[in-house]
Design a protein around this motif. Structure first.
Motif, short mmCIF file in Angstrom:
data_model
loop_
_atom_site.label_atom_id
_atom_site.label_comp_id
_atom_site.label_asym_id
_atom_site.label_seq_id
_atom_site.Cartn_x
_atom_site.Cartn_y
_atom_site.Cartn_z
N GLU A 75 12.05 112.82 78.03
CA GLU A 75 12.94 113.01 76.87
C GLU A 75 14.34 112.48 77.17
O GLU A 75 14.95 111.81 76.33
CB GLU A 75 13.01 114.48 76.49
CG GLU A 75 11.74 115.03 75.89
CD GLU A 75 11.75 116.54 75.72
OE1 GLU A 75 10.91 117.02 74.96
OE2 GLU A 75 12.58 117.24 76.35
N GLU A 78 14.32 108.73 77.30
CA GLU A 78 14.22 108.24 75.93
C GLU A 78 15.59 108.27 75.25
O GLU A 78 15.97 107.32 74.56
CB GLU A 78 13.21 109.09 75.16
CG GLU A 78 12.86 108.55 73.81
CD GLU A 78 11.81 109.39 73.11
OE1 GLU A 78 11.81 109.37 71.85
OE2 GLU A 78 11.00 110.05 73.77
N ALA A 79 16.34 109.34 75.46
CA ALA A 79 17.69 109.43 74.88
C ALA A 79 18.61 108.35 75.44
O ALA A 79 19.40 107.75 74.71
CB ALA A 79 18.27 110.82 75.12
N ARG A 82 17.80 104.90 73.81
CA ARG A 82 17.64 105.01 72.36
C ARG A 82 17.81 103.69 71.60
O ARG A 82 17.29 103.53 70.51
CB ARG A 82 18.57 106.07 71.80
CG ARG A 82 20.04 105.74 71.94
CD ARG A 82 20.93 106.91 71.55
NE ARG A 82 22.28 106.72 72.03
CZ ARG A 82 22.71 107.05 73.24
NH1 ARG A 82 21.88 107.61 74.10
NH2 ARG A 82 23.95 106.85 73.60
N ASP A 83 18.51 102.73 72.17
CA ASP A 83 18.73 101.44 71.51
C ASP A 83 17.61 100.44 71.78
O ASP A 83 17.71 99.28 71.37
CB ASP A 83 20.07 100.84 71.94
CG ASP A 83 21.25 101.68 71.47
OD1 ASP A 83 21.14 102.33 70.41
OD2 ASP A 83 22.29 101.68 72.16
N THR A 88 11.50 103.30 74.02
CA THR A 88 11.42 104.68 73.55
C THR A 88 10.03 104.99 72.99
O THR A 88 9.54 106.10 73.15
CB THR A 88 12.50 105.00 72.50
OG1 THR A 88 12.39 104.09 71.41
CG2 THR A 88 13.89 104.93 73.12
N ARG A 92 7.83 107.95 74.42
CA ARG A 92 7.39 108.98 73.49
C ARG A 92 5.87 109.16 73.58
O ARG A 92 5.36 110.29 73.60
CB ARG A 92 7.79 108.62 72.06
CG ARG A 92 7.61 109.73 71.06
CD ARG A 92 8.18 109.37 69.68
NE ARG A 92 9.56 108.91 69.79
CZ ARG A 92 9.97 107.66 69.49
NH1 ARG A 92 9.12 106.75 69.08
NH2 ARG A 92 11.23 107.33 69.61
#
Length: 109
Positions: A75, A78-79, A82-83, A88, A92
Motif C-alpha cells: 500500500e 503504491e502511494a 501514484r503517478d 500501481t 494493487r
C-alpha cells in the motif's frame, strides 16, 4: 524508501522494537519488491511480482512473521508510485492476492 520504512513503523507498531539488523532486512525486502516490480513492468508480466510475493509470504510465515505484513508495504509503495498507473495496478493486484490468501498460506487459494 525511507518514507515507506517510516510508514511501516506507523502501521505496524511492533516494528518500532526491531533491531538495526531487522530494519536492514526489512529495507532489503522492500528493495527486492521494487526490483521485482521493475522487472515485471519491463517485461509486462505482473505474475513475476505476484510469484515473488507469494514466495516471500512463505518465507515470512516460516520465520514467524505474518504474511499479511506485506500488505501495508505494498500500500505504501503504491502511494509513493501514484503517478505510475501500470506500477500501481501491479501492486494493487499483488496486494489483493495477498489479502485474499488464507492465513499462513504460501500459495494462492
Amino acid at each position: 524508501m525511507k518514507t515507506v520504512l517510516a510508514g511501516l513503523e506507523e502501521r505496524l507498531p511492533a516494528m518500532r522494537a526491531d533491531t538495526d539488523l531487522q530494519r536492514q532486512y526489512t529495507a532489503e525486502d522492500l528493495a527486492h519488491i521494487v526490483e521485482f516490480l521493475a522487472t515485471a513492468l519491463y517485461v509486462g508480466d505482473g505474475e513475476l511480482l505476484t510469484g515473488f510475493l507469494t514466495w516471500t509470504a512463505g518465507i515470512l510465515t516460516a520465520r514467524g512473521v505474518p504474511a499479511v505484513s506485506l500488505v501495508p508495504a505494498l500500500e505504501l509503495l503504491e502511494a509513493e508510485l501514484r503517478d505510475f498507473p501500470r506500477a500501481t495496478g501491479m501492486l494493487r493486484s499483488a496486494r489483493t492476492d495477498l489479502a485474499e490468501r488464507p492465513a499462513g498460506s504460501a500459495r494462492p487459494a
